[in-house]
Motif scaffolding. Structure first.
Motif, short mmCIF file in Angstrom:
data_model
loop_
_atom_site.label_atom_id
_atom_site.label_comp_id
_atom_site.label_asym_id
_atom_site.label_seq_id
_atom_site.Cartn_x
_atom_site.Cartn_y
_atom_site.Cartn_z
N PRO A 79 -8.17 9.27 -8.57
CA PRO A 79 -7.46 8.91 -9.82
C PRO A 79 -6.25 8.04 -9.53
CG PRO A 79 -8.02 11.25 -9.82
CD PRO A 79 -8.34 10.74 -8.45
N ASN A 80 -6.11 6.96 -10.29
CA ASN A 80 -4.97 6.04 -10.18
C ASN A 80 -4.85 5.38 -8.80
OD1 ASN A 80 -3.98 6.46 -12.87
ND2 ASN A 80 -3.22 8.45 -12.19
N GLN A 81 -5.95 5.31 -8.07
CA GLN A 81 -5.93 4.62 -6.79
C GLN A 81 -6.04 3.12 -7.02
OE1 GLN A 81 -8.80 6.07 -3.97
NE2 GLN A 81 -8.43 4.44 -2.51
N HIS A 82 -5.07 2.37 -6.51
CA HIS A 82 -5.00 0.93 -6.78
C HIS A 82 -5.43 0.08 -5.60
CE1 HIS A 82 -2.81 0.70 -10.73
NE2 HIS A 82 -2.67 1.98 -10.43
N LEU A 96 0.83 -1.21 0.00
CA LEU A 96 0.00 0.00 0.00
C LEU A 96 0.86 1.25 0.00
CD1 LEU A 96 -2.77 -1.07 2.56
CD2 LEU A 96 -2.82 -1.19 0.06
N ASP A 97 1.99 1.22 0.74
CA ASP A 97 2.92 2.35 0.72
C ASP A 97 3.50 2.55 -0.67
OD1 ASP A 97 2.52 2.88 3.35
OD2 ASP A 97 4.34 1.90 4.07
N SER A 98 3.79 1.45 -1.37
CA SER A 98 4.34 1.54 -2.72
C SER A 98 3.34 2.20 -3.67
CB SER A 98 4.69 0.14 -3.25
OG SER A 98 5.67 -0.47 -2.46
N PHE A 99 2.06 1.90 -3.48
CA PHE A 99 1.04 2.52 -4.31
C PHE A 99 0.97 4.02 -4.08
CE2 PHE A 99 -1.37 -1.72 -4.36
CZ PHE A 99 -0.96 -1.99 -5.65
N GLU A 100 1.15 4.46 -2.82
CA GLU A 100 0.93 5.86 -2.47
C GLU A 100 2.17 6.73 -2.60
OE1 GLU A 100 -0.89 6.46 1.28
OE2 GLU A 100 -2.68 5.29 0.81
N GLU A 101 3.37 6.13 -2.39
CA GLU A 101 4.57 6.94 -2.24
C GLU A 101 5.09 7.51 -3.56
OE1 GLU A 101 7.65 4.97 -0.09
OE2 GLU A 101 8.41 6.86 0.69
N ARG A 102 4.92 6.78 -4.66
CA ARG A 102 5.45 7.28 -5.94
C ARG A 102 4.60 6.69 -7.07
NH1 ARG A 102 8.70 3.74 -3.53
NH2 ARG A 102 9.04 1.70 -4.51
N PRO A 103 4.59 7.36 -8.24
CA PRO A 103 3.82 6.84 -9.38
C PRO A 103 4.33 5.47 -9.80
CG PRO A 103 4.53 9.11 -9.77
CD PRO A 103 5.26 8.63 -8.54
N LEU A 104 3.42 4.59 -10.15
CA LEU A 104 3.81 3.25 -10.60
C LEU A 104 4.35 3.30 -12.02
CD1 LEU A 104 0.78 1.18 -9.27
CD2 LEU A 104 3.04 1.36 -8.25
N GLN A 105 5.42 2.56 -12.26
CA GLN A 105 5.98 2.50 -13.61
C GLN A 105 5.06 1.73 -14.53
OE1 GLN A 105 9.89 0.82 -13.31
NE2 GLN A 105 10.79 2.65 -12.42
N LYS A 106 4.94 2.20 -15.78
CA LYS A 106 4.09 1.51 -16.74
C LYS A 106 4.67 0.12 -16.99
CE LYS A 106 1.50 2.46 -20.92
NZ LYS A 106 0.22 2.41 -20.22
N GLY A 107 3.82 -0.88 -16.96
CA GLY A 107 4.26 -2.25 -17.15
C GLY A 107 4.63 -2.95 -15.85
N SER A 108 4.65 -2.20 -14.73
CA SER A 108 4.94 -2.81 -13.44
C SER A 108 3.82 -3.79 -13.08
CB SER A 108 5.03 -1.71 -12.37
OG SER A 108 4.84 -2.25 -11.08
#
Length: 533
Positions: free
Chosen positions: A281-284, A231-243
């Motif tokens: 927006p972009n909430q995973h 969850l921290d990974s989702f919030e702390e920085r934008p996810l790389q495309k293809g991740s």
């Protein structure tokens, strides 16, 4: 291929036993040999051969004693004892000690062949039975987990079942994973696949399917900690495309302390699937605290007069809110327009009403505001959107933030059409909004849409004018506020973290140390020393 271990104190006999028959054709390969009792026992326990071929008189101890001690230590293989004595007493001792066959020397090749063939058949039958038993246990465990999650298990699991299925833990939590993009099929990567690389002894999670949904049952504090890391990974920085994480959407239920309550966590996570409508927006990921029954925030933005929040989208609330927005628009009060829209979005995420009813409420809200503006500025040319287009747009949106952004853009258009005031104060309005909302989950892209700006452009302007980035400014406000809260002896650190806007206490610790240079506990000790005479 099965394995064979040979033990005899005479080297020429050991060599003879290696070539007395075609071991490979019988399905065996020789894995080791020994010339004394102690070495034989040690190697049997280390190599775990399928078959031991051993002389009864070994230096140090009898062959029958070696086999008995090996079996006592957990050896599961078969054994053939070779003896120069045909004494019934020796044979009886060998059989009582767990020996499979007792053959006399000199060894008859046909007799040995028959004994080894019989042992090979027994080994094959045991492996097949073990395979069937493992398959049965796997199937039984899957059925048990399914019934546990769906609250249809009867009777409850016994302590032996819990131990056998490796379900012992002090805490449990359900996570459901689906495709972030389609909201239907399973994603290319699943949460379970990412967990496999850190699964400690296969004991931090279980993976199953319920109602065609990909389910993970987290077990123990370590498993829940890994979820917090994701969850921290989702919030702390934008996810790389293809991740792998870019394709996933997760819902997670409440943590529970017993297996009997696992279904409650699952019910939370399942209910959240329908609440993707309220995601940013972009909430995973979305958690159980977003369910109305777990988050009873007061819907203060819907009505200034209602004392009972139960009728959050009632006709009275609609009328009050439409009047307030109409007043803000006509007075060019962007600050209150944006703040009320943000409050409306937050409140609607907490009410128990159906999404279709919320969409209808927002449609009626817009149409009432439009009617008021049109009536008061009848002589002004305002490019209103047709009612049919508004109804179709709001009804077809997958996310609430899309509708809020649409309302923001429409209200901005109304203000520009009826007055076109200066927009130089937009940054002041934005700072005012942040200063009063930093405890919530605010993001630059969300605020930018409310103010009618592109997030990248607004981020640059913000950094240039304020001297620090948006995220840094928000963190600074949160940390300064948490420093005030730390002086309240009644609050625990995790409570301070949540009140300051951090859902995860470990993440709060990291941010606090980054900005203050010391941990919360160290900071409080320093303050106490400074305050003491």
């Amino acid at each position: 291929m099965e394995t064979l271990f040979i033990a005899d104190d005479e080297a020429h006999i050991r060599e003879g036993l290696k070539y007395i028959t075609d071991w490979e054709s019988l399905g065996f390969r020789i894995c080791g040999e020994a010339s004394n009792g102690g070495d034989a026992l040690a190697q049997i326990l280390a190599l775990k051969p399928s078959l031991v071929l051993m002389d009864i008189r070994m230096p140090g101890m009898l062959g029958t004693e070696i086999i008995r001690q090996a079996k006592d230590a957990g050896f599961k293989g078969k054994s053939i004892i070779l003896s120069g004595h045909s004494s019934f007493t020796y044979a009886q001792e060998a059989i009582e000690g767990g020996v499979s066959f007792y053959l006399t020397k000199p060894v008859d090749e046909d007799e040995l062949y028959q004994a080894v063939s019989k042992i090979k058949e027994l080994l094959s039958a045991e492996k097949q039975q073990s395979s069937h038993l493992a398959a049965y246990r796997t199937k039984a465990k899957h059925v048990t987990l399914h019934e546990l999650v769906t609250n249809t298990l009867s009777p409850p699991l016994s302590e032996e079942d819990i131990r056998q299925y490796h379900l012992q833990a002090n805490v449990y939590q359900i996570v459901i994973c689906e495709d972030f993009h389609s909201q239907q099929a399973a994603p290319p990567y699943t949460f379970a696949e990412l967990l496999k690389v850190i699964n400690q002894d296969n004991n931090i999670f279980e993976h199953l399917t319920v109602n065609e949904k990909d389910i993970v049952l987290l077990k123990g504090s370590f498993g829940l900690h890994k979820l917090a890391d994701f969850l921290d990974s989702f919030e702390e920085r934008p996810l790389q495309k293809g991740s792998p994480m870019e394709s996933m959407f997760l819902t997670y239920g409440r943590p529970v302390s017993s297996l009997e309550d696992v279904h409650l966590s699952y019910e939370d996570a399942a209910a959240l699937l329908s609440r993707r409508f309220f995601c940013a927006p972009n909430q995973h990921a979305i958690g159980y605290d977003m369910l109305p029954e777990h988050n009873t925030g007061n819907p203060k933005y819907l009505s200034e007069t209602d004392s009972e929040p139960a009728s959050a989208i009632s006709a009275q609330a609609l009328s009050d809110l439409a009047g307030r927005f109409s007043g803000y628009i006509q007075s060019y009060n962007r600050r209150m327009t944006v703040e009320t829209l943000a409050g409306l979005e937050d409140t609607l995420a907490r009410v128990p009403d159906k999404i279709s009813e919320i969409k209808l409420f927002l449609t009626d809200l817009y149409l009432q505001i439009k009617e008021t503006i049109n009536k008061n500025y009848a002589s002004t040319e305002i490019p209103f959107t047709a009612n049919s287009a508004v109804i179709e747009f709001i009804g077809s949106r997958n996310y609430l933030y899309e509708i809020i952004q649409f309302l923001s853009e429409q209200f901005e258009m109304f203000m520009n059409a009826i007055g076109n005031p200066s927009r130089n104060t937009v940054l002041d309005d934005m700072l005012y909004y942040i200063d009063h909302n930093f405890q919530n989950n605010i993001k630059l892209e969300t605020i930018a849409s409310l103010f009618g700006y592109n997030s990248a452009y607004l981020g640059k302007i913000f950094t240039q004018q304020v001297g620090r980035s948006f995220n840094s400014y928000v963190d600074h406000k949160r940390i300064e506020y948490s420093k005030q809260l730390l002086e309240d002896d009644n609050l625990k650190v995790y409570e301070i973290a949540r009140q300051a806007g951090y859902k995860n206490v470990d993440y709060f610790h990291k941010k606090f140390k980054k900005y203050v240079g010391k941990s919360p506990a160290e900071y409080l000790k320093t303050k106490e020393k400074t305050a003491s005479p």
